[in-house]
Design an enzyme around this catalytic site. Structure first.
Site, PDB file in Angstrom:
ATOM      1  N   SER A   1       0.837  -1.192   0.000  1.00 34.83           N
ATOM      2  CA  SER A   1       0.000   0.000   0.000  1.00 34.83           C
ATOM      3  C   SER A   1       0.869   1.238   0.000  1.00 34.83           C
ATOM      4  O   SER A   1       1.917   1.272   0.667  1.00 34.83           O
ATOM      5  CB  SER A   1      -0.902   0.019   1.231  1.00 34.83           C
ATOM      6  OG  SER A   1      -1.621   1.231   1.292  1.00 34.83           O
TER       7      SER A   1
ATOM      8  N   TYR B   1      -3.673  -0.673   9.613  1.00 34.69           N
ATOM      9  CA  TYR B   1      -3.578  -1.130   8.224  1.00 34.69           C
ATOM     10  C   TYR B   1      -2.195  -0.783   7.660  1.00 34.69           C
ATOM     11  O   TYR B   1      -1.521  -1.633   7.071  1.00 34.69           O
ATOM     12  CB  TYR B   1      -4.690  -0.486   7.395  1.00 34.69           C
ATOM     13  CG  TYR B   1      -4.560  -0.719   5.909  1.00 34.69           C
ATOM     14  CD1 TYR B   1      -4.980  -1.916   5.341  1.00 34.69           C
ATOM     15  CD2 TYR B   1      -4.037   0.267   5.075  1.00 34.69           C
ATOM     16  CE1 TYR B   1      -4.871  -2.130   3.975  1.00 34.69           C
ATOM     17  CE2 TYR B   1      -3.927   0.061   3.706  1.00 34.69           C
ATOM     18  CZ  TYR B   1      -4.344  -1.133   3.163  1.00 34.69           C
ATOM     19  OH  TYR B   1      -4.230  -1.342   1.812  1.00 34.69           O
TER      20      TYR B   1
END
Length: 162
Positions: free
Chosen positions: A55, A68
Protein backbone atom coordinates in the site's frame (compact mmCIF):
# COMPACT_ATOMS: atom_id res chain seq x y z
CA UNK A 1 3.90 -17.29 -9.27
CA UNK A 2 2.43 -16.37 -5.91
CA UNK A 3 0.54 -13.10 -5.55
CA UNK A 4 -0.34 -12.14 -1.98
CA UNK A 5 -3.38 -10.00 -2.71
CA UNK A 6 -5.73 -10.46 0.23
CA UNK A 7 -6.69 -7.22 1.83
CA UNK A 8 -9.17 -5.25 3.85
CA UNK A 9 -9.07 -2.24 6.10
CA UNK A 10 -10.44 -1.31 9.49
CA UNK A 11 -9.89 2.45 9.73
CA UNK A 12 -8.81 3.93 13.01
CA UNK A 13 -6.44 6.43 14.53
CA UNK A 14 -4.22 5.47 17.48
CA UNK A 15 -6.94 6.10 20.08
CA UNK A 16 -9.46 4.04 18.07
CA UNK A 17 -7.48 0.90 17.25
CA UNK A 18 -8.88 -2.11 19.07
CA UNK A 19 -6.67 -5.14 19.80
CA UNK A 20 -8.95 -7.53 17.90
CA UNK A 21 -8.91 -5.28 14.81
CA UNK A 22 -5.13 -4.95 14.97
CA UNK A 23 -4.79 -8.74 15.23
CA UNK A 24 -7.10 -9.32 12.23
CA UNK A 25 -5.22 -6.82 10.08
CA UNK A 26 -1.86 -8.34 10.98
CA UNK A 27 -3.17 -11.87 10.42
CA UNK A 28 -4.31 -11.12 6.87
CA UNK A 29 -1.64 -8.67 5.70
CA UNK A 30 1.48 -10.02 7.46
CA UNK A 31 1.02 -13.47 8.99
CA UNK A 32 -0.85 -15.15 6.12
CA UNK A 33 1.72 -14.13 3.48
CA UNK A 34 4.56 -15.54 5.60
CA UNK A 35 2.95 -18.94 5.81
CA UNK A 36 1.70 -18.94 2.20
CA UNK A 37 5.24 -18.25 1.02
CA UNK A 38 6.57 -20.92 3.37
CA UNK A 39 4.30 -23.48 1.66
CA UNK A 40 4.85 -22.08 -1.84
CA UNK A 41 8.65 -22.12 -1.88
CA UNK A 42 8.67 -25.88 -1.33
CA UNK A 43 6.65 -26.22 -4.56
CA UNK A 44 7.94 -23.25 -6.56
CA UNK A 45 10.42 -23.87 -9.33
CA UNK A 46 13.65 -21.89 -9.52
CA UNK A 47 12.99 -18.65 -11.38
CA UNK A 48 9.54 -18.25 -9.83
CA UNK A 49 7.90 -15.00 -8.82
CA UNK A 50 6.36 -13.65 -5.62
CA UNK A 51 4.40 -10.41 -5.76
CA UNK A 52 3.00 -8.84 -2.61
CA UNK A 53 0.27 -6.22 -2.75
CA UNK A 54 1.33 -3.52 -0.32
CA UNK A 55 0.00 0.00 0.00
CA UNK A 56 1.07 3.57 -0.65
CA UNK A 57 0.02 4.06 2.99
CA UNK A 58 3.50 2.85 3.99
CA UNK A 59 5.26 5.84 2.41
CA UNK A 60 3.10 8.71 3.68
CA UNK A 61 1.64 9.53 7.07
CA UNK A 62 -1.78 7.85 7.14
CA UNK A 63 -2.99 8.11 10.74
CA UNK A 64 -6.62 7.41 9.74
CA UNK A 65 -5.67 3.76 9.12
CA UNK A 66 -2.76 3.24 11.47
CA UNK A 67 -2.99 -0.54 11.94
CA UNK A 68 -3.58 -1.13 8.22
CA UNK A 69 -0.47 0.89 7.32
CA UNK A 70 1.55 -0.96 9.96
CA UNK A 71 0.44 -4.35 8.61
CA UNK A 72 1.34 -3.34 5.06
CA UNK A 73 4.69 -2.11 6.39
CA UNK A 74 5.35 -5.61 7.70
CA UNK A 75 4.64 -6.94 4.20
CA UNK A 76 7.24 -4.52 2.81
CA UNK A 77 9.80 -5.90 5.27
CA UNK A 78 8.89 -9.44 4.21
CA UNK A 79 9.42 -8.49 0.56
CA UNK A 80 12.98 -7.34 1.22
CA UNK A 81 13.93 -10.32 3.37
CA UNK A 82 12.51 -12.84 0.91
CA UNK A 83 14.19 -11.19 -2.08
CA UNK A 84 17.53 -11.66 -0.35
CA UNK A 85 16.82 -15.22 0.81
CA UNK A 86 15.30 -16.53 -2.42
CA UNK A 87 17.65 -14.73 -4.83
CA UNK A 88 20.02 -17.70 -5.12
CA UNK A 89 17.11 -19.66 -6.61
CA UNK A 90 16.42 -16.82 -9.08
CA UNK A 91 13.02 -16.29 -7.42
CA UNK A 92 12.16 -12.61 -7.52
CA UNK A 93 10.13 -10.99 -4.76
CA UNK A 94 8.57 -7.58 -5.20
CA UNK A 95 5.61 -5.59 -3.97
CA UNK A 96 3.16 -3.28 -5.64
CA UNK A 97 1.91 -0.36 -3.56
CA UNK A 98 -1.42 0.98 -4.80
CA UNK A 99 -2.91 4.27 -3.72
CA UNK A 100 -6.62 4.98 -3.90
CA UNK A 101 -8.04 2.41 -6.33
CA UNK A 102 -11.69 2.02 -7.29
CA UNK A 103 -12.27 -1.34 -5.62
CA UNK A 104 -14.93 -2.57 -3.23
CA UNK A 105 -12.49 -2.01 -0.36
CA UNK A 106 -12.39 1.71 -1.21
CA UNK A 107 -16.05 2.10 -2.18
CA UNK A 108 -16.63 4.66 0.59
CA UNK A 109 -13.95 6.85 -0.98
CA UNK A 110 -15.55 6.95 -4.43
CA UNK A 111 -19.24 6.16 -3.91
CA UNK A 112 -20.21 9.80 -4.43
CA UNK A 113 -18.77 12.28 -6.95
CA UNK A 114 -17.36 14.59 -4.26
CA UNK A 115 -15.51 11.76 -2.52
CA UNK A 116 -14.10 10.47 -5.77
CA UNK A 117 -12.98 13.96 -6.80
CA UNK A 118 -11.30 14.53 -3.44
CA UNK A 119 -9.34 11.27 -3.66
CA UNK A 120 -8.55 11.70 -7.36
CA UNK A 121 -7.03 15.10 -6.51
CA UNK A 122 -4.24 13.36 -4.58
CA UNK A 123 -2.91 11.86 -7.83
CA UNK A 124 -0.91 13.97 -10.25
CA UNK A 125 -2.85 12.12 -12.96
CA UNK A 126 -6.12 13.50 -11.60
CA UNK A 127 -8.03 10.27 -11.14
CA UNK A 128 -8.37 7.30 -8.84
CA UNK A 129 -6.66 4.11 -9.88
CA UNK A 130 -8.46 1.28 -11.62
CA UNK A 131 -7.90 -2.39 -10.81
CA UNK A 132 -6.25 -2.92 -14.19
CA UNK A 133 -3.68 -0.21 -13.37
CA UNK A 134 -2.41 -2.43 -10.56
CA UNK A 135 -2.98 -5.75 -12.37
CA UNK A 136 -0.76 -4.69 -15.28
CA UNK A 137 2.14 -4.02 -12.91
CA UNK A 138 1.60 -7.38 -11.21
CA UNK A 139 1.55 -9.10 -14.62
CA UNK A 140 4.85 -7.44 -15.50
CA UNK A 141 6.48 -8.50 -12.22
CA UNK A 142 5.21 -12.06 -12.73
CA UNK A 143 6.66 -12.20 -16.25
CA UNK A 144 10.13 -13.09 -17.44
CA UNK A 145 10.53 -9.44 -18.48
CA UNK A 146 10.97 -8.63 -14.77
CA UNK A 147 13.65 -11.29 -14.17
CA UNK A 148 16.17 -8.60 -13.05
CA UNK A 149 13.78 -6.78 -10.69
CA UNK A 150 13.70 -7.99 -7.09
CA UNK A 151 13.33 -6.51 -3.64
CA UNK A 152 11.43 -3.54 -5.01
CA UNK A 153 8.25 -1.79 -4.04
CA UNK A 154 6.60 -0.34 -7.13
CA UNK A 155 4.46 2.69 -6.38
CA UNK A 156 1.11 2.32 -8.13
CA UNK A 157 -0.57 5.43 -6.77
CA UNK A 158 -0.64 7.60 -9.88
CA UNK A 159 1.85 9.91 -8.22
CA UNK A 160 -0.32 10.50 -5.17
CA UNK A 161 1.06 12.87 -2.56
CA UNK A 162 3.99 14.00 -4.70
Amino acid sequence: VLVNNAGFNIPGRIAEVRPEDFDRLMAVHAKAPVFLVQQAIERMRDGGRIVNIGSAATRVAFPESLAYAMAKGALEALTLALARELGPRQITVNSVSPGFVKTDMNRRRWSDPEGEAAHAAHSVLGRMGRPEDVADIVAFLASDDARWVTGQSIDASGGSFL
